[in-house]
Design a protein around this motif. Structure first.
Motif, PDB file in Angstrom:
ATOM      1  N   LEU A   1      -3.506  13.062   1.006  1.00  0.00           N
ATOM      2  CA  LEU A   1      -2.168  13.658   0.935  1.00  0.00           C
ATOM      3  C   LEU A   1      -2.257  15.161   0.694  1.00  0.00           C
ATOM      4  CD1 LEU A   1       0.900  13.513   0.822  1.00  0.00           C
ATOM      5  CD2 LEU A   1       0.741  12.907  -1.607  1.00  0.00           C
TER       6      LEU A   1
ATOM      7  N   ALA B   1       1.762   9.810  -5.814  1.00  0.00           N
ATOM      8  CA  ALA B   1       1.919  10.998  -4.966  1.00  0.00           C
ATOM      9  C   ALA B   1       2.378  12.235  -5.739  1.00  0.00           C
ATOM     10  CB  ALA B   1       2.885  10.697  -3.821  1.00  0.00           C
TER      11      ALA B   1
ATOM     12  N   LEU C   1       0.830  -1.202   0.000  1.00  0.00           N
ATOM     13  CA  LEU C   1       0.000   0.000   0.000  1.00  0.00           C
ATOM     14  C   LEU C   1       0.868   1.257   0.000  1.00  0.00           C
ATOM     15  CD1 LEU C   1      -3.235   0.652   1.944  1.00  0.00           C
ATOM     16  CD2 LEU C   1      -1.358   2.255   2.219  1.00  0.00           C
ATOM     17  N   ILE C   2       1.933   1.260   0.822  1.00  0.00           N
ATOM     18  CA  ILE C   2       2.824   2.424   0.859  1.00  0.00           C
ATOM     19  C   ILE C   2       3.542   2.593  -0.482  1.00  0.00           C
ATOM     20  CG2 ILE C   2       4.821   3.475   1.979  1.00  0.00           C
ATOM     21  CD1 ILE C   2       2.358   3.421   3.723  1.00  0.00           C
TER      22      ILE C   2
ATOM     23  N   LEU D   1      -5.125   7.217  -0.928  1.00  0.00           N
ATOM     24  CA  LEU D   1      -4.455   7.949   0.143  1.00  0.00           C
ATOM     25  C   LEU D   1      -3.515   9.018  -0.408  1.00  0.00           C
ATOM     26  CD1 LEU D   1      -3.591   5.002   2.577  1.00  0.00           C
ATOM     27  CD2 LEU D   1      -5.430   6.692   2.795  1.00  0.00           C
ATOM     28  N   ALA D   2      -3.001   8.783  -1.630  1.00  0.00           N
ATOM     29  CA  ALA D   2      -2.091   9.750  -2.246  1.00  0.00           C
ATOM     30  C   ALA D   2      -2.826  10.857  -2.981  1.00  0.00           C
ATOM     31  CB  ALA D   2      -1.150   9.030  -3.212  1.00  0.00           C
TER      32      ALA D   2
ATOM     33  N   GLY E   1      -3.887   2.660  -1.869  1.00  0.00           N
ATOM     34  CA  GLY E   1      -2.700   3.512  -1.783  1.00  0.00           C
ATOM     35  C   GLY E   1      -2.841   4.748  -2.648  1.00  0.00           C
ATOM     36  N   GLY E   2      -3.425   4.558  -3.846  1.00  0.00           N
ATOM     37  CA  GLY E   2      -3.682   5.694  -4.722  1.00  0.00           C
ATOM     38  C   GLY E   2      -4.685   6.663  -4.128  1.00  0.00           C
TER      39      GLY E   2
ATOM     40  N   PHE F   1       1.178   4.104  -2.886  1.00  0.00           N
ATOM     41  CA  PHE F   1       1.027   5.518  -2.535  1.00  0.00           C
ATOM     42  C   PHE F   1       2.084   6.360  -3.253  1.00  0.00           C
ATOM     43  CE2 PHE F   1       2.533   9.050   0.009  1.00  0.00           C
ATOM     44  CZ  PHE F   1       1.381   9.700   0.426  1.00  0.00           C
ATOM     45  N   HIS F   2       3.326   5.885  -3.231  1.00  0.00           N
ATOM     46  CA  HIS F   2       4.414   6.646  -3.835  1.00  0.00           C
ATOM     47  C   HIS F   2       4.263   6.782  -5.346  1.00  0.00           C
ATOM     48  CE1 HIS F   2       7.022   7.429  -0.444  1.00  0.00           C
ATOM     49  NE2 HIS F   2       6.916   6.177  -0.037  1.00  0.00           N
TER      50      HIS F   2
ATOM     51  N   SER G   1      -8.978   6.319  -8.556  1.00  0.00           N
ATOM     52  CA  SER G   1      -8.422   5.244  -7.733  1.00  0.00           C
ATOM     53  C   SER G   1      -9.534   4.413  -7.095  1.00  0.00           C
ATOM     54  CB  SER G   1      -7.519   5.833  -6.643  1.00  0.00           C
ATOM     55  OG  SER G   1      -6.391   6.472  -7.212  1.00  0.00           O
TER      56      SER G   1
ATOM     57  N   ILE H   1       5.659   9.342   6.332  1.00  0.00           N
ATOM     58  CA  ILE H   1       5.450   8.148   5.510  1.00  0.00           C
ATOM     59  C   ILE H   1       6.671   7.232   5.578  1.00  0.00           C
ATOM     60  CG2 ILE H   1       5.107   7.328   3.136  1.00  0.00           C
ATOM     61  CD1 ILE H   1       3.637  10.131   2.752  1.00  0.00           C
TER      62      ILE H   1
END
Length: 442
Positions: free
Chosen positions: A163, A37, A29-30, A158-159, A155-156, A33-34, A281, A179
């Motif tokens: 974010l 982001a 997930l992280i 959350l980004a 993850g997308g 996210f990247h 997402s 993060i």
């Protein structure tokens, strides 16, 4: 051997495999996210480092370049060193890269941090799939792969707006420091919880999959022979190009240029523009388990759902390019971005199609090869779109950021439409395995 002897206490196996899956997915997930982001902090990056669209595209794509280069090595690591060690090390590298990125005094440090983030994340997906191949039955893999991509979609999410809110509150640098700290904790948890296969936990479970007809211990010679077999297999390449088509175009919009397009063309604040990307997402999140369930349980097919989703995905890009002269009504934009993500979820079948069309003991190498396609495509396309936008730039700057005209965005998205058509052709050539492991004659 009886089923009782093979599977002792099935409930214990079920509990353990979902605990392992959850630990792997927290790290994944992280990483997801990247990937996207930069879309939300694009304005901050362009303002802080005074970059052009091409340079911003290169910065974002540095993650994807190293990711794509590492996919076959990741498969080799999965089949030799083992997923547990590989993923734990990847999480630590990702955390270090996040720290470098957040504290970057110059653009060069940003590139270095983004490179390390991509390097750490690059080993997670293939190795997580390698673990799942050992813990789940073959007829569960389509759904599992869909769920994994669903986690990526979270993850997308959350980004996007989260974010944007966090960055507005504490700044983009502190946001990424937090993060990075979370990444370290999740890496430690993965090392403690994850086991490569049931036998490592004393559970004599056989899924009838990867160990059949293959040896899990590899010499260097056998590894390269495995790579050769996968690369020479013609059924490896349709999923490769299908994944390239789907994923590169989605990342071009959701992962970088969607927020600037919506913000600049519709006059919305960055946080509000991020909401539309977040809906994309969300569509991916909902589409992944749907396509997996359709493939595994309803149709018991791989090619048909792949083709249907590929055709619909092209239709979404056509709407974005041609309706309203490349600027669909704002009221329809939530639908456009939602269905872009939803129908793009067809790419989740790519790794499964490749795995089932290659020898079972080469599952890691096969999936790594296909995974290369999507991320290599994303790396190239993000830079290409940045250059296209720069070609159309008329010199206008708003709040220290280049403002691109509608014609530039339309040309960039028309390129995405052309790439998405490749996915339709590739989907028609996919080997139909009927959800079973099929060792292609090579």
């Amino acid at each position: 051997m009886s089923d009782t002897a093979r599977i002792a206490d099935p409930s214990r196996i079920v509990r353990r495999r979902w605990l392992i899956w959850s630990s792997l997915m927290a790290i994944y997930l992280i990483g997801a996210f990247h990937r996207v982001a930069p879309a939300v902090i694009a304005k901050d990056l362009m303002s802080t480092f005074h970059t052009s669209g091409a340079v911003l595209g290169a910065l974002s794509s540095s993650y994807f370049y190293v990711y794509s280069i590492m996919q076959i090595p990741s498969g080799i690591l999965a089949d030799t060193v083992g997923p547990r060690r590989t993923i734990a090390a990847g999480a630590v590298v990702m955390a270090i890269g996040t720290g470098v990125f957040s504290a970057a005094p110059s653009l060069a440090y940003c590139f270095a941090g983004r490179f390390l983030i991509g390097l750490g994340v690059s080993v997670v997906m293939v190795n997580a799939m390698r673990v799942c191949v050992e813990w789940y039955r073959t007829d569960e893999m389509g759904l599992i792969n869909g769920l994994i991509t669903t986690v990526g979609a979270v993850g997308g999410l959350l980004a996007a707006t989260p974010l944007a809110v966090l960055s507005e509150a504490v700044g983009w640098r502190l946001s990424f420091i937090l993060i990075g700290a979370v990444s370290l904790v999740l890496g430690w948890n993965g090392w403690v919880v994850v086991r490569n296969k049931p036998a490592d936990c004393g559970l004599p479970f056989s899924n009838g999959g990867t160990d059949k007809g293959g040896d899990s211990s590899h010499t260097l010679g056998s590894v390269w022979e495995g790579v050769r077999m996968v690369v020479k297999n013609p059924y490896t390449w349709p999923p490769f190009f299908g994944f390239l088509s789907f994923y590169s175009t989605l990342m071009a919009f959701v992962g970088l240029w969607g927020v600037p397009f919506i913000s600049q063309q519709y006059g919305l604040p960055n946080k509000d523009a991020a909401n539309y990307v977040m809906v994309g997402s969300l569509g991916l999140l909902l589409g992944c388990p749907v396509v997996g369930y359709l493939s595994d349980r309803v149709l018991v097919r791989r090619r048909l759902p792949y083709v249907l989703f590929a055709v619909a995905y092209v239709g979404v890009w056509a709407v974005l390019c041609f309706v309203g002269g490349g600027k669909p009504p704002l009221a329809s934009l939530y639908c456009v971005t939602f269905f872009m993500g939803f129908f793009c979820s067809g790419f989740t079948l790519s790794l499964v199609c490749t795995k089932e069309a290659n020898p079972g003991h080469l599952a890691g190498i096969a999936m790594g090869t296909t995974n290369t396609g999507g991320f290599l495509g994303a790396a190239v396309l993000q830079v290409a779109l940045g250059r296209i936008l720069d070609l159309f730039w008329d010199g206008r700057i708003v709040d220290g950021v280049r403002a691109y005209p509608l014609q530039g965005y339309r040309a960039a998205f028309a390129t995405c439409l052309a790439v998405s058509l490749i996915g339709v052709l590739a989907s028609l050539l996919i080997k139909e395995t009927r959800c079973e492991n099929y060792c292609a004659a090579i």
